[in-house]
Design an enzyme around this catalytic site. Structure first.
Site, PDB file in Angstrom:
ATOM      1  N   SER A  50     -61.240  21.632 -39.867  1.00 27.54           N
ATOM      2  CA  SER A  50     -60.382  21.137 -40.953  1.00 27.54           C
ATOM      3  C   SER A  50     -60.122  19.666 -40.665  1.00 27.54           C
ATOM      4  CB  SER A  50     -59.048  21.897 -40.932  1.00 27.54           C
ATOM      5  OG  SER A  50     -58.077  21.215 -41.710  1.00 27.54           O
TER       6      SER A  50
ATOM      7  N   TYR B 297     -52.269  25.531 -35.792  1.00 29.73           N
ATOM      8  CA  TYR B 297     -53.431  25.390 -36.681  1.00 29.73           C
ATOM      9  C   TYR B 297     -54.261  24.162 -36.301  1.00 29.73           C
ATOM     10  CZ  TYR B 297     -56.151  25.165 -41.011  1.00 29.73           C
ATOM     11  OH  TYR B 297     -57.178  25.136 -41.929  1.00 29.73           O
TER      12      TYR B 297
HETATM   13  P1  NAD Z   1     -58.023  32.275 -47.268  1.00 26.36           P
HETATM   14  O1  NAD Z   1     -56.707  32.668 -46.683  1.00 26.36           O
HETATM   15  O2  NAD Z   1     -58.077  32.029 -48.733  1.00 26.36           O
HETATM   16  O3  NAD Z   1     -59.141  33.323 -46.872  1.00 26.36           O
HETATM   17  C1  NAD Z   1     -59.319  33.665 -45.518  1.00 26.36           C
HETATM   18  C2  NAD Z   1     -60.097  34.964 -45.408  1.00 26.36           C
HETATM   19  O4  NAD Z   1     -60.147  35.294 -44.011  1.00 26.36           O
HETATM   20  C3  NAD Z   1     -59.393  36.129 -46.134  1.00 26.36           C
HETATM   21  O5  NAD Z   1     -60.353  36.918 -46.803  1.00 26.36           O
HETATM   22  C4  NAD Z   1     -58.739  36.901 -44.993  1.00 26.36           C
HETATM   23  O6  NAD Z   1     -58.575  38.291 -45.257  1.00 26.36           O
HETATM   24  C5  NAD Z   1     -59.713  36.636 -43.844  1.00 26.36           C
HETATM   25  N1  NAD Z   1     -59.089  36.776 -42.533  1.00 26.36           N
HETATM   26  C6  NAD Z   1     -57.956  36.174 -42.103  1.00 26.36           C
HETATM   27  N2  NAD Z   1     -57.672  36.584 -40.844  1.00 26.36           N
HETATM   28  C7  NAD Z   1     -58.647  37.460 -40.486  1.00 26.36           C
HETATM   29  C8  NAD Z   1     -58.891  38.230 -39.313  1.00 26.36           C
HETATM   30  N3  NAD Z   1     -58.078  38.200 -38.271  1.00 26.36           N
HETATM   31  N4  NAD Z   1     -59.993  39.014 -39.280  1.00 26.36           N
HETATM   32  C9  NAD Z   1     -60.832  39.076 -40.359  1.00 26.36           C
HETATM   33  N5  NAD Z   1     -60.634  38.389 -41.492  1.00 26.36           N
HETATM   34  C10 NAD Z   1     -59.554  37.584 -41.560  1.00 26.36           C
HETATM   35  O7  NAD Z   1     -58.481  30.966 -46.492  1.00 26.36           O
HETATM   36  P2  NAD Z   1     -59.452  29.793 -46.979  1.00 26.36           P
HETATM   37  O8  NAD Z   1     -58.633  28.734 -47.611  1.00 26.36           O
HETATM   38  O9  NAD Z   1     -60.595  30.366 -47.712  1.00 26.36           O
HETATM   39  O10 NAD Z   1     -59.920  29.235 -45.561  1.00 26.36           O
HETATM   40  C11 NAD Z   1     -61.154  29.602 -44.954  1.00 26.36           C
HETATM   41  C12 NAD Z   1     -61.363  28.740 -43.727  1.00 26.36           C
HETATM   42  O11 NAD Z   1     -61.372  27.365 -44.109  1.00 26.36           O
HETATM   43  C13 NAD Z   1     -60.256  28.880 -42.677  1.00 26.36           C
HETATM   44  O12 NAD Z   1     -60.802  28.786 -41.381  1.00 26.36           O
HETATM   45  C14 NAD Z   1     -59.371  27.698 -42.968  1.00 26.36           C
HETATM   46  O13 NAD Z   1     -58.617  27.304 -41.844  1.00 26.36           O
HETATM   47  C15 NAD Z   1     -60.405  26.660 -43.355  1.00 26.36           C
HETATM   48  N6  NAD Z   1     -59.856  25.569 -44.141  1.00 26.36           N
HETATM   49  C16 NAD Z   1     -59.315  25.780 -45.367  1.00 26.36           C
HETATM   50  C17 NAD Z   1     -58.808  24.708 -46.082  1.00 26.36           C
HETATM   51  C18 NAD Z   1     -58.211  24.871 -47.448  1.00 26.36           C
HETATM   52  O14 NAD Z   1     -57.694  23.872 -47.989  1.00 26.36           O
HETATM   53  N7  NAD Z   1     -58.258  26.055 -48.080  1.00 26.36           N
HETATM   54  C19 NAD Z   1     -58.845  23.427 -45.536  1.00 26.36           C
HETATM   55  C20 NAD Z   1     -59.400  23.235 -44.282  1.00 26.36           C
HETATM   56  C21 NAD Z   1     -59.918  24.319 -43.595  1.00 26.36           C
END
Ligand code: NAD
Length: 259
Positions: A152, A166
């Site tokens: 991120s 995080y």
């Molecule tokens: P989200 O919360 O929308 O989706 C995350 C998914 O991971 C969900 O389906 C959830 O059920 C699953 N999950 C969470 N914990 C889990 C576990 N212990 N075991 C199995 N599955 C698990 O998140 P997102 O926004 O799609 O983010 C995805 C990735 O991208 C993450 O690593 C997040 O840190 C990273 N990220 C997101 C953003 C953003 O703005 N959305 C920005 C930077 C990085």
């Protein structure tokens, strides 16, 4: 050239963690559409099974396995099922991650429960170890692999919209990516990370509206990103078009921070 020949991931087996929703679901869909067999891992079995059913009905080769990515035992079992159903995994996308908030806000370090700290490290960082440890031996044997992990921009710069656990894990993912690129490169395995900015997913929808608007205001492209835009960067980094790219962190952030 016919349409099928253009599919760059045809014949490939991809495992995506956190594949049931948000960015992970977009990644899984894009790989399936590009001809890959896709193993979906998530602990949300309702959403995971629904996605697998939808992709399967569209003619794609996918399977869903419920697992908590923080557990090596569950990782081992999930990988075994996926290998049995789809074949040896050549592309791993470590996407699952959490960013706990309290009333929409990150908790400061001096009020953080130790259990919350440890859970975030387990889910966001130890999960990467679990899946790489489980799948790298096969990649080394076959002298080919593509490993992608979700960092991120919060892993590269201070952001007051996330908590210390995080950003710590996201910075660690970058360090791990560079180390693994060095270790695994001689075996034909590339290892890269993505650093998304603010992407419109359920994780971000949980934040106060003002927080998202503030980010949009300082993002040169003046909008949130789409999950499919992160997915497209993943597909590039596992395609033959990026065979000489390893150990890199690619921002998908609309110019936000430019770290
Ligand atoms: P989200 O919360 O929308 O989706 C995350 C998914 O991971 C969900 O389906 C959830 O059920 C699953 N999950 C969470 N914990 C889990 C576990 N212990 N075991 C199995 N599955 C698990 O998140 P997102 O926004 O799609 O983010 C995805 C990735 O991208 C993450 O690593 C997040 O840190 C990273 N990220 C997101 C953003 C953003 O703005 N959305 C920005 C930077 C990085």
């Amino acid at each position: 050239m016919d349409a099928l020949q253009e599919l760059e991931h045809r014949g490939r087996v991809v495992l995506v963690t956190g594949a049931a929703g948000g960015i992970g679901a977009a990644i899984a869909e894009r790989y399936a559409a590009d001809g890959a067999a896709v193993g979906l891992v998530d602990f949300d079995s309702t959403a995971g099974q629904a996605l697998a059913k939808r992709l399967g009905a569209a003619g794609h080769h996918v399977c869903f396995v419920k697992a908590d990515v923080a557990s090596f035992v569950e990782c081992d079992a999930a990988c075994s099922v996926i290998e049995k159903m789809l074949g040896p995994v050549d592309t791993l996308v470590n996407n699952a991650g959490i960013s706990p908030k309290h009333a929409g806000k990150p908790v400061p370090i001096w009020r953080m429960e130790p259990a919350e700290w440890h859970r975030v490290i387990d889910v966001n960082l130890h999960s990467v170890f679990n899946y790489v440890r489980r799948l790298a031996p096969g990649m080394v044997d076959r002298r080919f692999g593509r490993i992608l992990s979700m960092s991120s921009v919060a892993g590269k710069a201070y952001l007051d919209i996330v908590a210390a656990h995080y950003s710590t894990t996201k910075a660690a993912v970058i360090g791990m990516t560079r180390h693994l690129a060095g270790e695994l490169g001689p075996y034909g395995i590339t290892v890269n990370a993505l650093a998304p900015g603010r992407i419109d997913t359920p994780m971000v929808a949980g934040a106060p509206r003002e927080a998202n608007e503030a980010v949009v205001g300082v993002t040169p492209l003046r909008r949130l990103g789409k999950p499919t835009e992160v997915a497209d960067a993943c597909l590039f980094l596992s395609s033959p078009r990026s065979d000489f790219i390893t150990g890199q962190v690619i921002d998908v952030a609309g110019g936000w921070l430019m770290t």
